[in-house]
Each structure stands twice: as structure tokens, then as C-alpha cells.
Design an enzyme around this catalytic site. Structure first.
Site, PDB file in Angstrom:
ATOM      1  CG  ASP A   1     -26.228  28.586  -9.838  1.00  0.00           C
ATOM      2  OD1 ASP A   1     -24.989  28.541  -9.874  1.00  0.00           O
ATOM      3  OD2 ASP A   1     -26.890  29.609 -10.116  1.00  0.00           O
TER       4      ASP A   1
ATOM      5  CE  LYS B   1     -22.359  23.500 -12.845  1.00  0.00           C
ATOM      6  NZ  LYS B   1     -23.591  24.239 -12.521  1.00  0.00           N
TER       7      LYS B   1
ATOM      8  N   GLY C   1     -19.872  29.562 -10.040  1.00  0.00           N
ATOM      9  CA  GLY C   1     -19.681  29.579  -8.590  1.00  0.00           C
ATOM     10  C   GLY C   1     -20.077  28.216  -8.076  1.00  0.00           C
ATOM     11  CG  HIS C   2     -18.760  25.053  -9.519  1.00  0.00           C
ATOM     12  ND1 HIS C   2     -18.072  24.293 -10.422  1.00  0.00           N
ATOM     13  CD2 HIS C   2     -19.704  25.713 -10.235  1.00  0.00           C
ATOM     14  CE1 HIS C   2     -18.579  24.489 -11.639  1.00  0.00           C
ATOM     15  NE2 HIS C   2     -19.567  25.353 -11.541  1.00  0.00           N
TER      16      HIS C   2
ATOM     17  CD  GLN D   1     -20.767  28.713 -17.027  1.00  0.00           C
ATOM     18  OE1 GLN D   1     -19.996  28.141 -17.771  1.00  0.00           O
ATOM     19  NE2 GLN D   1     -20.352  29.382 -15.971  1.00  0.00           N
TER      20      GLN D   1
HETATM   21  P1  GDP Z   1     -23.082  24.700  -8.816  1.00  0.00           P
HETATM   22  O1  GDP Z   1     -22.827  25.989  -9.503  1.00  0.00           O
HETATM   23  O2  GDP Z   1     -23.816  23.734  -9.677  1.00  0.00           O
HETATM   24  O3  GDP Z   1     -21.855  24.084  -8.208  1.00  0.00           O
HETATM   25  O4  GDP Z   1     -24.076  25.044  -7.606  1.00  0.00           O
HETATM   26  P2  GDP Z   1     -23.948  26.250  -6.565  1.00  0.00           P
HETATM   27  O5  GDP Z   1     -22.878  25.940  -5.602  1.00  0.00           O
HETATM   28  O6  GDP Z   1     -23.897  27.557  -7.265  1.00  0.00           O
HETATM   29  O7  GDP Z   1     -25.382  26.213  -5.891  1.00  0.00           O
HETATM   30  C1  GDP Z   1     -25.869  25.053  -5.268  1.00  0.00           C
HETATM   31  C2  GDP Z   1     -26.210  25.397  -3.814  1.00  0.00           C
HETATM   32  O8  GDP Z   1     -26.960  24.333  -3.256  1.00  0.00           O
HETATM   33  C3  GDP Z   1     -24.976  25.532  -2.934  1.00  0.00           C
HETATM   34  O9  GDP Z   1     -25.257  26.461  -1.931  1.00  0.00           O
HETATM   35  C4  GDP Z   1     -24.828  24.132  -2.346  1.00  0.00           C
HETATM   36  O10 GDP Z   1     -24.134  24.135  -1.100  1.00  0.00           O
HETATM   37  C5  GDP Z   1     -26.255  23.726  -2.172  1.00  0.00           C
HETATM   38  N1  GDP Z   1     -26.543  22.287  -2.270  1.00  0.00           N
HETATM   39  C6  GDP Z   1     -26.014  21.369  -3.108  1.00  0.00           C
HETATM   40  N2  GDP Z   1     -26.641  20.184  -2.950  1.00  0.00           N
HETATM   41  C7  GDP Z   1     -27.586  20.370  -2.007  1.00  0.00           C
HETATM   42  C8  GDP Z   1     -28.596  19.521  -1.441  1.00  0.00           C
HETATM   43  O11 GDP Z   1     -28.749  18.349  -1.780  1.00  0.00           O
HETATM   44  N3  GDP Z   1     -29.412  20.106  -0.502  1.00  0.00           N
HETATM   45  C9  GDP Z   1     -29.275  21.406  -0.118  1.00  0.00           C
HETATM   46  N4  GDP Z   1     -30.118  21.897   0.805  1.00  0.00           N
HETATM   47  N5  GDP Z   1     -28.346  22.215  -0.628  1.00  0.00           N
HETATM   48  C10 GDP Z   1     -27.525  21.702  -1.580  1.00  0.00           C
HETATM   49  P1  IMO Z   2     -22.413  27.697 -12.399  1.00  0.00           P
HETATM   50  O1  IMO Z   2     -21.219  26.967 -12.945  1.00  0.00           O
HETATM   51  C1  IMO Z   2     -25.955  30.093 -13.180  1.00  0.00           C
HETATM   52  C2  IMO Z   2     -25.729  32.957 -16.468  1.00  0.00           C
HETATM   53  C3  IMO Z   2     -25.782  34.416 -16.081  1.00  0.00           C
HETATM   54  C4  IMO Z   2     -26.481  34.984 -17.305  1.00  0.00           C
HETATM   55  C5  IMO Z   2     -25.891  34.156 -18.444  1.00  0.00           C
HETATM   56  C6  IMO Z   2     -24.736  34.831 -19.180  1.00  0.00           C
HETATM   57  O2  IMO Z   2     -22.222  28.219 -11.030  1.00  0.00           O
HETATM   58  O3  IMO Z   2     -23.649  26.851 -12.558  1.00  0.00           O
HETATM   59  P2  IMO Z   2     -22.204  35.264 -18.531  1.00  0.00           P
HETATM   60  O4  IMO Z   2     -21.608  36.064 -17.419  1.00  0.00           O
HETATM   61  O5  IMO Z   2     -21.789  33.833 -18.548  1.00  0.00           O
HETATM   62  O6  IMO Z   2     -22.024  35.915 -19.874  1.00  0.00           O
HETATM   63  O7  IMO Z   2     -23.788  35.301 -18.249  1.00  0.00           O
HETATM   64  O8  IMO Z   2     -25.440  32.949 -17.858  1.00  0.00           O
HETATM   65  N1  IMO Z   2     -24.678  32.169 -15.796  1.00  0.00           N
HETATM   66  C7  IMO Z   2     -24.907  31.322 -14.799  1.00  0.00           C
HETATM   67  N2  IMO Z   2     -26.049  31.028 -14.143  1.00  0.00           N
HETATM   68  N3  IMO Z   2     -24.813  29.438 -12.868  1.00  0.00           N
HETATM   69  C8  IMO Z   2     -23.676  29.708 -13.533  1.00  0.00           C
HETATM   70  O9  IMO Z   2     -22.539  28.994 -13.340  1.00  0.00           O
HETATM   71  C9  IMO Z   2     -23.675  30.706 -14.516  1.00  0.00           C
HETATM   72  N4  IMO Z   2     -22.728  31.228 -15.343  1.00  0.00           N
HETATM   73  C10 IMO Z   2     -23.353  32.116 -16.123  1.00  0.00           C
HETATM   74  O10 IMO Z   2     -26.527  34.619 -14.904  1.00  0.00           O
HETATM   75  O11 IMO Z   2     -27.847  34.705 -17.234  1.00  0.00           O
HETATM   76 MG    MG Z   3     -23.143  28.034  -9.205  1.00  0.00          MG
END
Ligand code: GDP
Ligand code: IMO
Ligand code: MG
Length: 429
Positions: free
Chosen positions: A12, A15, A39-40, A229
């Protein structure tokens, strides 16, 4: 040229946003590991896209998006995600799915749930998407691959063999503790019909993604590998056993994306300006006070996949330095600098004190972390709104100092800075 974009913390890190930005120049984007546990988020033109398995390059019309060999695919969930993407007016004509990717089956979902329940307080806190059990079957060499799914006779044969074994496994391991509904869902007819239908819909996307990436690179095109991840969730390098079941490090792109290591020219680690984690497991710089709550609310730190509140804490430079080493990072994309706005003081962890000694290499085993107390350096914060910053000079001095401190400690240049969720809210350093 091939660039690898990898999560440097516990996932998270933003990415999706960085991959979307870089995809404007990319010809091919490849997801190589993980499944819909990811979840991206991509925010563009006021719209928010939540992608789980569809690569984050999908918003660009000409970009080929590959779901690579090392991914695990829940076909029903993927079809739903694809329908959502198309409903937003985005074309999937350039989507490719590698024959080798493994299929998440309904029994994997059941086993993930039962296995977490059986662990009680020692559960991992998985996303319950069946990821671990699917990779278990892959390692045991009984998994069903995308190739099998789209060949009905092979699928029927493998499903039958697996289903019998899984019924015995569930009974033996968990004493048949699946619910009536789960049991009814695990019949051959139901799974075969539903999954064959899904396979028929997905068959037109089947391809060998290793060839696509290799040829694109040889033709001088730009290929991005999209991490899922993060480094600390890696099966070997992460905080085992509180990890995922794949290899979300740059080495994983080679093994699971089928690309030779010498072909990757650039490795960018994506991180937040603080640290978060979802699920269980150690987190040395976790905050349990109002600063942790402030970061959670300011950064809207709630899971993109499960909606769970994310645990929040200070930036851990021991971890970031570890990510630089493990992934061979050539640069950093640091997101969410804007979230820190308003905090008077910012702490960064520069080591762990362990029985009177200072540790700066992230420990190999989580039991070693139990005795580790973070050592912090305190840096001044800033109050100015930075969400419209377009260049380094637009940032307050304290923010620039923060970045300079991080860069110096980890010995890796910060190349991209994120100051908001929208694709326009990032700039090159
Ligand atoms: P990922 O799994 O690495 O793609 O990240 P996620 O989408 O799960 O979580 C990142 C969250 O931060 C999302 O809600 C993005 O929209 C948000 N985000 C990404 N970059 C920035 C930033 O520079 N500032 C803020 N405030 N939010 C950001
Ligand atoms: P993105 O790509 C954050 C975590 C789960 C749990 C562990 C194992 O959005 O960054 P799993 O279901 O993979 O067997 O769970 O890994 N986990 C993540 N945490 N971002 C993710 O993906 C994750 N994918 C798995 O919360 O701790
Ligand atoms: Mg994510």
C-alpha cells in the site's frame, strides 16, 4: 528497457499511482506476483480506480497489460474487476494473461478462512482471498493453471482429482468445519460449470507474457514490472510468518515474470513518508497514540481490498535501507509527503536498540525484533499545504530537509515525490 517498481514496506505504498504515472511512457506493464489480495489505487480526472489484478497501466489505450506467470487468478473476481474497468470506459483490448498463472479455486478461499480461524489469536490476518492455499498447491505441484482452465478436458480431470483431495484435507485438518453453504459450493458440477464459463470468457486474453516482455525490451520498447504487496511481505525476506505467499521483491519479477536479471535496468522502490501495515505481525515504529490516528485519518489509511484500518507509524529507515539492499534499488518514489503536513515534529527510526547495542540491519527473524526498541531522530515538521507543489523548490525547507535526511541515510536517491493521490500530484526530484 525494463524498470521494476517494487513495494518497499508492507504494501500500500502507492504503487498503483506511480505505475499509472510511469505507464504514460510504457509499452508493456507486467504484474508478476500475487493476486487480488492487492489493491492498487489510481486517481485520474476525479475518478478513482481500484485495481486488484488488472495492471495499473490499463488506463492508457496503447499499453499492453500482462497478468504474468507468477500471479494467482480468481477468475470470478477478475471478471468482475474487468467489468468494473470497462464500465468506466476503459478498454481491455490489450490485456494478456499468462498460461502459467495459477487459478484460485473456491476451496482455496474456504481453506484460507478455516486456516485463519484455526490459528486463533495467532492468525496472520490474510486478505482471505485464497492466496496462500493457491500457492501451496502450486508448490505441491497439484495446482490448476490458466492453461488448464481454458482447456475444459484438462480442467475437468484436474478439478476432479483436486476436489476429492481437498474434501479429505478439509475434513482431516479442520474436522469438516466449513459451513453448509461452503460445502454446497464445493461440488464438482458447480465449480466446473462456473469456472469453465469464466475460462471461456477469459480464453481470448491467453498469451505467453514472458515472450511479450522480452520481445518488447529487445525492440527498444519500455517495459514496467508492477510490484504487488511489499518487501516486508516477501515469503523469504519479510516478517515471516506474517507475510504473503509469493515474492514481491525485484528478484520475484525475474523468477515469476520470466525475465533475466540483467535485463532489468532500473529498480524503483515505492514507499510512503511514514509506515503502514494491514494484518498481523511485528511493526517496530507503530504508533498507538493520537499521532497514529492523525496519520490514519490524514492519509485515509484504510485497506483498498478489505477496508481494514491500516496500522500507522513513523518512517522506519532500517526497513527502507533493507529494501534498498534486498531489491538493489536505484531510486525511490516517496509518496504521501502531504499526509505529514501539520505535525510539529517528525520522527524517523534510524536503528533499533537491542540489549544495549544499536542494530541497523533489519533482523532476519521476528523473534529478534521482540527485544528491539526503535531509536528515533526527530526532525522539524511543516504546516504549509504542499498538495500543489510541482517541484522540490515549492516545498517548505523542513520538507526538503526530511527528504534529504532519508536519502542520506538509505544511500539511494529519491526520484519521485508524491504530494496527493491524483496522478498529477507527483513530481520528479
Ligand atoms: P498500492 O497498493 O501500493 O497501490 O497502494 P494503495 O492504493 O493500496 O494505497 C495507497 C493510497 O494512498 C491510495 O488511496 C492512493 O490513492 C493514496 N496515495 C498515493 N499517493 C499519494 C500521495 O502522494 N498523497 C496522498 N495523500 N495519497 C496518496
Ligand atoms: P498491495 O499490492 C498490504 C497482507 C495481508 C496479510 C498478509 C498475508 O495493495 O500493496 P494474503 O492474503 O496475501 O495471504 O495475506 O499480507 N497483504 C497486503 N498488505 N497490501 C497488499 O497488497 C497486501 N497483500 C497482502 O494483509 O497481512
Ligand atoms: Mg494496496
Amino acid at each position: 528497457m525494463i524498470t521494476a517498481l517494487v513495494g518497499s514496506q508492507w504494501g500500500d505504498e502507492g504503487k498503483g499511482k506511480v505505475i499509472d504515472i510511469m505507464s504514460s511512457k510504457a509499452d508493456v506493464v507486467v504484474r508478476a506476483t500475487g493476486g487480488n489480495n492487492a489493491g492498487h489505487t489510481v486517481v485520474s480526472g476525479g475518478k478513482t480506480y481500484k485495481l486488484h489484478l488488472v495492471p495499473s497501466g490499463v488506463l492508457y489505450d496503447g499499453t499492453i497489460c500482462c497478468i504474468g506467470a507468477g500471479c494467482v487468478i480468481d477468475p470470478l473476481s477478475l471478471l468482475k474487476e474487468m467489468a468494473d474497468v470497462e464500465a468506466n470506459g476503459t478498454s481491455l483490448k490489450n490485456l494478456k494473461i499468462d498460461y502459467r498463472a495459477h487459478i484460485v479455486m473456491p476451496y482455496h478461499l474456504v481453506i484460507d478462512g478455516l486456516s485463519e480461524k484455526a490459528k486463533g489469536a495467532g492468525d496472520i490476518g490474510t486478505t482471505k482471498r485464497g492466496i496462500g492455499p493457491c500457492y501451496m498447491d502450486k508448490a505441491e505441484r497439484i495446482g490448476i493453471r490458466f492453461y488448464d482452465l481454458i482447456h475444459p478436458e484438462i480442467f475437468a480431470e484436474k478439478l476432479k482429482a483436486n476436489l476429492d483431495a481437498k474434501h479429505r484435507y478439509i475434513k482431516g485438518m479442520f474436522g469438516e468445519k466449513e459451513t453448509e453453504e461452503e460445502r454446497a459450493n464445493l461440488t464438482f458440477e458447480k465449480i466446473y460449470n462456473e469456472y469453465s464459463e469464466a475460462g471461456a470468457k477469459l480464453a481470448k486474453y491467453a498469451d505467453d507474457c514472458t515472450v511479450i516482455a522480452y520481445n518488447a525490451d529487445k525492440e527498444g520498447k519500455y517495459v514496467l514490472f508492477e510490484g504487488a504487496q511489499g518487501t516486508l511481505l516477501d515469503l523469504d525476506m519479510g516478517t515471516y510468518p506474517f507475510v504473503t505467499s509469493s515474492h514481491p521483491v525485484t528478484g520475484g519479477f525475474c523468477v515469476s515474470g520470466g525475465i533475466g536479471p540483467t535485463l532489468i535496468k532500473e529498480c524503483i522502490g515505492i514507499c510512503k513518508s511514514y509506515t503502514t501495515r494491514v494484518g498481523k505481525g511485528p511493526f517496530p515504529t507503530e504508533l498507538f497514540d493520537e499521532t497514529g490516528d492523525f496519520i490514519r485519518e490524514a492519509g485515509f489509511e484504510y485497506g483498498t481490498t478489505t477496508g481494514r484500518p491500516r496500522r500507522c507509524g513513523w518512517l522506519d529507515l532500517v526497513i527502507l535501507k533493507y529494501a534498498v539492499r534486498i531489491n538493489g534499488l536505484t531510486g525511490i518514489a516517496l509518496n504521501k509527503l502531504d499526509t505529514l503536513t501539520g505535525l510539529k515534529e517528525l520522527k524517523v527510526c534510524v536503528g533499533y536498540e537491542k540489549k544495549g547495542e544499536i542494530v541497523t540491519d533489519f533482523p532476519a527473524d521476528i523473534n529478534e525484533l521482540k527485544d528491539c526498541v526503535p531509536v528515533y531522530e526527530t526532525l522539524p515538521g511543516w504546516d504549509e499545504d504542499i498538495t500543489q507543489a510541482k517541484k522540490l523548490a515549492d516545498l517548505p525547507e523542513a520538507a526538503r530537509n526530511y527528504l534529504a535526511y532519508v536519502e542520506k541515510y538509505i544511500g539511494c536517491p529519491i526520484k519521485l515525490i508524491g504530494v496527493g493521490p491524483d496522478r498529477t500530484q507527483s513530481f520528479e526530484a
